[in-house]
Design a protein around this motif. Sequence first.
Motif, PDB file in Angstrom:
ATOM      1  N   ALA A 232       1.756   4.930  -9.016  1.00  0.00           N
ATOM      2  CA  ALA A 232       1.756   4.427  -7.671  1.00  0.00           C
ATOM      3  C   ALA A 232       2.258   2.903  -8.057  1.00  0.00           C
ATOM      4  O   ALA A 232       3.306   2.487  -7.507  1.00  0.00           O
ATOM      5  CB  ALA A 232       0.526   4.130  -6.997  1.00  0.00           C
ATOM      6  N   PHE A 233       1.777   2.403  -9.097  1.00  0.00           N
ATOM      7  CA  PHE A 233       2.405   1.042  -9.675  1.00  0.00           C
ATOM      8  C   PHE A 233       3.725   1.046  -9.994  1.00  0.00           C
ATOM      9  O   PHE A 233       4.292   0.329  -9.537  1.00  0.00           O
ATOM     10  CB  PHE A 233       1.500   0.635 -10.985  1.00  0.00           C
ATOM     11  CG  PHE A 233       1.667  -0.872 -11.363  1.00  0.00           C
ATOM     12  CD1 PHE A 233       1.273  -1.982 -10.924  1.00  0.00           C
ATOM     13  CD2 PHE A 233       2.923  -0.717 -12.218  1.00  0.00           C
ATOM     14  CE1 PHE A 233       1.860  -3.087 -11.507  1.00  0.00           C
ATOM     15  CE2 PHE A 233       3.219  -2.150 -12.982  1.00  0.00           C
ATOM     16  CZ  PHE A 233       2.739  -3.295 -12.234  1.00  0.00           C
ATOM     17  N   CYS A 234       4.030   2.129 -10.813  1.00  0.00           N
ATOM     18  CA  CYS A 234       5.425   2.139 -11.295  1.00  0.00           C
ATOM     19  C   CYS A 234       6.381   2.644 -10.101  1.00  0.00           C
ATOM     20  O   CYS A 234       7.412   1.913  -9.793  1.00  0.00           O
ATOM     21  CB  CYS A 234       5.684   3.406 -12.370  1.00  0.00           C
ATOM     22  SG  CYS A 234       7.031   3.971 -12.774  1.00  0.00           S
ATOM     23  N   GLN A 400      -3.415   2.081  -2.892  1.00  0.00           N
ATOM     24  CA  GLN A 400      -2.591   1.287  -2.106  1.00  0.00           C
ATOM     25  C   GLN A 400      -2.515  -0.179  -3.081  1.00  0.00           C
ATOM     26  O   GLN A 400      -1.476  -0.566  -3.039  1.00  0.00           O
ATOM     27  CB  GLN A 400      -3.110   1.028  -0.399  1.00  0.00           C
ATOM     28  CG  GLN A 400      -2.097   0.248   0.105  1.00  0.00           C
ATOM     29  CD  GLN A 400      -0.884   1.158   0.708  1.00  0.00           C
ATOM     30  OE1 GLN A 400      -0.847   2.042   0.450  1.00  0.00           O
ATOM     31  NE2 GLN A 400      -0.041   0.141   1.104  1.00  0.00           N
ATOM     32  N   VAL A 401      -3.847  -0.350  -3.420  1.00  0.00           N
ATOM     33  CA  VAL A 401      -3.968  -1.600  -4.320  1.00  0.00           C
ATOM     34  C   VAL A 401      -2.893  -1.528  -5.341  1.00  0.00           C
ATOM     35  O   VAL A 401      -2.213  -2.503  -5.862  1.00  0.00           O
ATOM     36  CB  VAL A 401      -5.274  -1.754  -4.774  1.00  0.00           C
ATOM     37  CG1 VAL A 401      -5.342  -3.071  -5.739  1.00  0.00           C
ATOM     38  CG2 VAL A 401      -5.982  -2.219  -3.311  1.00  0.00           C
ATOM     39  N   ALA A 402      -2.975  -0.354  -6.117  1.00  0.00           N
ATOM     40  CA  ALA A 402      -2.248  -0.231  -7.411  1.00  0.00           C
ATOM     41  C   ALA A 402      -0.725  -0.168  -7.061  1.00  0.00           C
ATOM     42  O   ALA A 402       0.044  -0.880  -7.471  1.00  0.00           O
ATOM     43  CB  ALA A 402      -2.422   1.290  -7.707  1.00  0.00           C
ATOM     44  N   GLY A 403      -0.444   0.303  -5.770  1.00  0.00           N
ATOM     45  CA  GLY A 403       1.038   0.341  -5.346  1.00  0.00           C
ATOM     46  C   GLY A 403       1.505  -0.986  -5.121  1.00  0.00           C
ATOM     47  O   GLY A 403       2.746  -1.701  -5.501  1.00  0.00           O
ATOM     48  N   THR A 404       0.620  -1.766  -4.187  1.00  0.00           N
ATOM     49  CA  THR A 404       0.827  -2.996  -3.851  1.00  0.00           C
ATOM     50  C   THR A 404       0.781  -4.197  -4.960  1.00  0.00           C
ATOM     51  O   THR A 404       1.758  -4.855  -4.892  1.00  0.00           O
ATOM     52  CB  THR A 404      -0.040  -3.575  -2.808  1.00  0.00           C
ATOM     53  OG1 THR A 404      -0.155  -2.747  -1.713  1.00  0.00           O
ATOM     54  CG2 THR A 404       0.181  -4.880  -2.291  1.00  0.00           C
ATOM     55  N   SER A 405       0.089  -3.932  -6.001  1.00  0.00           N
ATOM     56  CA  SER A 405       0.255  -4.606  -7.122  1.00  0.00           C
ATOM     57  C   SER A 405       1.619  -4.483  -7.909  1.00  0.00           C
ATOM     58  O   SER A 405       2.282  -5.858  -8.196  1.00  0.00           O
ATOM     59  CB  SER A 405      -0.913  -4.295  -8.145  1.00  0.00           C
ATOM     60  OG  SER A 405      -2.082  -4.479  -7.410  1.00  0.00           O
ATOM     61  N   GLY A 406       2.115  -3.430  -7.853  1.00  0.00           N
ATOM     62  CA  GLY A 406       3.338  -3.089  -8.574  1.00  0.00           C
ATOM     63  C   GLY A 406       4.393  -3.893  -7.653  1.00  0.00           C
ATOM     64  O   GLY A 406       5.424  -4.279  -8.354  1.00  0.00           O
ATOM     65  N   ARG A 407       4.072  -3.804  -6.416  1.00  0.00           N
ATOM     66  CA  ARG A 407       5.183  -4.496  -5.550  1.00  0.00           C
ATOM     67  C   ARG A 407       5.316  -6.009  -5.730  1.00  0.00           C
ATOM     68  O   ARG A 407       6.343  -6.938  -5.628  1.00  0.00           O
ATOM     69  CB  ARG A 407       4.822  -4.257  -3.858  1.00  0.00           C
ATOM     70  CG  ARG A 407       5.636  -4.848  -3.057  1.00  0.00           C
ATOM     71  CD  ARG A 407       5.121  -4.821  -1.344  1.00  0.00           C
ATOM     72  NE  ARG A 407       5.039  -3.270  -1.186  1.00  0.00           N
ATOM     73  CZ  ARG A 407       6.020  -2.725  -0.501  1.00  0.00           C
ATOM     74  NH1 ARG A 407       7.324  -3.340  -0.055  1.00  0.00           N
ATOM     75  NH2 ARG A 407       5.955  -1.392  -0.019  1.00  0.00           N
ATOM     76  N   MET A 408       3.955  -6.614  -5.771  1.00  0.00           N
ATOM     77  CA  MET A 408       3.776  -7.941  -6.039  1.00  0.00           C
ATOM     78  C   MET A 408       4.271  -8.463  -7.370  1.00  0.00           C
ATOM     79  O   MET A 408       5.024  -9.405  -7.482  1.00  0.00           O
ATOM     80  CB  MET A 408       2.459  -8.350  -5.794  1.00  0.00           C
ATOM     81  CG  MET A 408       2.107  -9.986  -5.950  1.00  0.00           C
ATOM     82  SD  MET A 408       0.251 -10.278  -5.329  1.00  0.00           S
ATOM     83  CE  MET A 408      -0.323  -9.653  -6.738  1.00  0.00           C
ATOM     84  N   ILE A 409       3.947  -7.753  -8.285  1.00  0.00           N
ATOM     85  CA  ILE A 409       4.348  -8.239  -9.721  1.00  0.00           C
ATOM     86  C   ILE A 409       5.841  -8.014  -9.870  1.00  0.00           C
ATOM     87  O   ILE A 409       6.321  -8.870 -10.615  1.00  0.00           O
ATOM     88  CB  ILE A 409       3.506  -7.317 -10.701  1.00  0.00           C
ATOM     89  CG1 ILE A 409       1.844  -7.786 -10.783  1.00  0.00           C
ATOM     90  CG2 ILE A 409       3.719  -7.682 -12.190  1.00  0.00           C
ATOM     91  CD1 ILE A 409       0.839  -6.793 -11.626  1.00  0.00           C
ATOM     92  N   GLY A 410       6.222  -6.850  -9.412  1.00  0.00           N
ATOM     93  CA  GLY A 410       7.745  -6.505  -9.698  1.00  0.00           C
ATOM     94  C   GLY A 410       8.502  -7.358  -9.210  1.00  0.00           C
ATOM     95  O   GLY A 410       9.466  -7.957  -9.640  1.00  0.00           O
TER      96      GLY A 410
END
Length: 487
Positions: A232-234, A400-410
């Motif tokens: 999800a993060f990726c 959703q947190v994992a995906g959102t972290s990817g969105r934010m960090i990316g």
Amino acid sequence: MSTHPEEAIVVPPPPLPGQKIPRKTHWASIYTAGILAFLGNMQLELYFSSLWPYLQEIDPTTTEVFLGILIASWGLGGLISSPLFGYLSHRIGKVKPLLYLGFSIMLFGNFVYVFTGIIPVGKKYLILVTRFTTGFGLSYVSLLRAYAVAASTPIDRSKAIAFVTGGMCLGDFSGPAFQLIFTPLGRTGIRLIGDLHLNIYTGPAILACCKNVGVDLPPYDKIAIAVCYLTAFCQYFVMIVVGVLNAPFVMAIFHLTNAETVKYTAFSEFIRCFIAFLVYFIYMKFNFAKKVNSRKVATLAIFGFLMYHLISYSYPFFPGHLKMYNNDDFKFSNVTELTGCNMDKYEWCNSFNPINIIVYYIAYTFILGISNPNLNVTFGTLFSKIIGPRSQQIEQGWLQVAGTSGRMIGSVSMSVVQSKFGPKWVWNVMIGLCTVTLSAWIIFRRRMIPLTIPIEYAEFHDENDPDARKNKKKHKKLDSNVLDVGT
């Protein structure tokens, strides 16, 4: 009373004590969940193709770094609200109140965005606040995935999840595509009230406002769940970077104007949306997820992400140079807008080897257009099966947190990387992330399987589950009180 048997009203006998009533999928609510997922993600993505040109219009000092921070505010809002929504839904045992709350918060953020152009100062910072608000409200989509799992039978589970994840992905793609509706309005557009205009930049926000409406299970495999969180993060990392940095990237590399950037981006997103729609149509119409192995398709989809970056990479043996200009050219130019790579702004202009615009957009539309929806459906389906037939609001919230972290960090990190070191290093980072994620799916492939559950949960058993079919052979010698199932 009629004496004819054919006229008699047949009343089914009541269930015997202890007898379970067969579960059925509540398709009406599944369809509604898919629509809500589409509307939510469409609102979030509706701004991407016009956001960067709009920021250049209202504040020319805006940098890619601020753009990354702005997009990260979406992610920060979701990072805070996703586990909160999941926890509250789990505690109260209801989804609907939090859906109302999420939609109301998104409506407020979109409403304020409309008026950012008429305030005298701090326009870009107000946009920052509205994007945080919108991202905070969007976290309700994690509840929709959990609801699709709970409201469907094992046989229909893949199809139900396809409706929700399909709605989310189509919202992601169609948001930028809807920008095509507003491109004819241009920069001036139609005057509404005072200095407030319906134009190529504020139109999406106005459209977005209109769119709101007894036996314990064994623990699930934490390694498999960790791989899912990494995926999800990726996925979110790659898609947000591709979406957000696409506009400044094509403007610098292919020397496009602001208007051309909006038009090209919107058109390419329209094609990508159409391809994704075809993929989801196959899954939903023909229940295609019941015919394929989720792990294999998800692995191929991640490989597609990797191939996109390898195909669109700027290799050092590519010939030619970018069209460049500097800040002094603004002083002596008679045109209102210069195009190309600004040498005073980007140190990497001289060292970047130009790529073919046709190859870039084909990879952008077709490879990502096929890979992303396939990953959404199969990955979302397998994630629910790994957890098993238990309440999933909290796990879906952390997904959703994992995906959102990817969105934010990316969005933040890659904006800085592209501004300082150039697109090549952005591609290097994303190639590395995709490689790590793909390797995890290959290394732990034997663990990416449905949960083994007790016989008491036989009602959740799907004998034809393609994800569990091979797994059954490995567990023939297990005790007869367990089943390998896709739930």
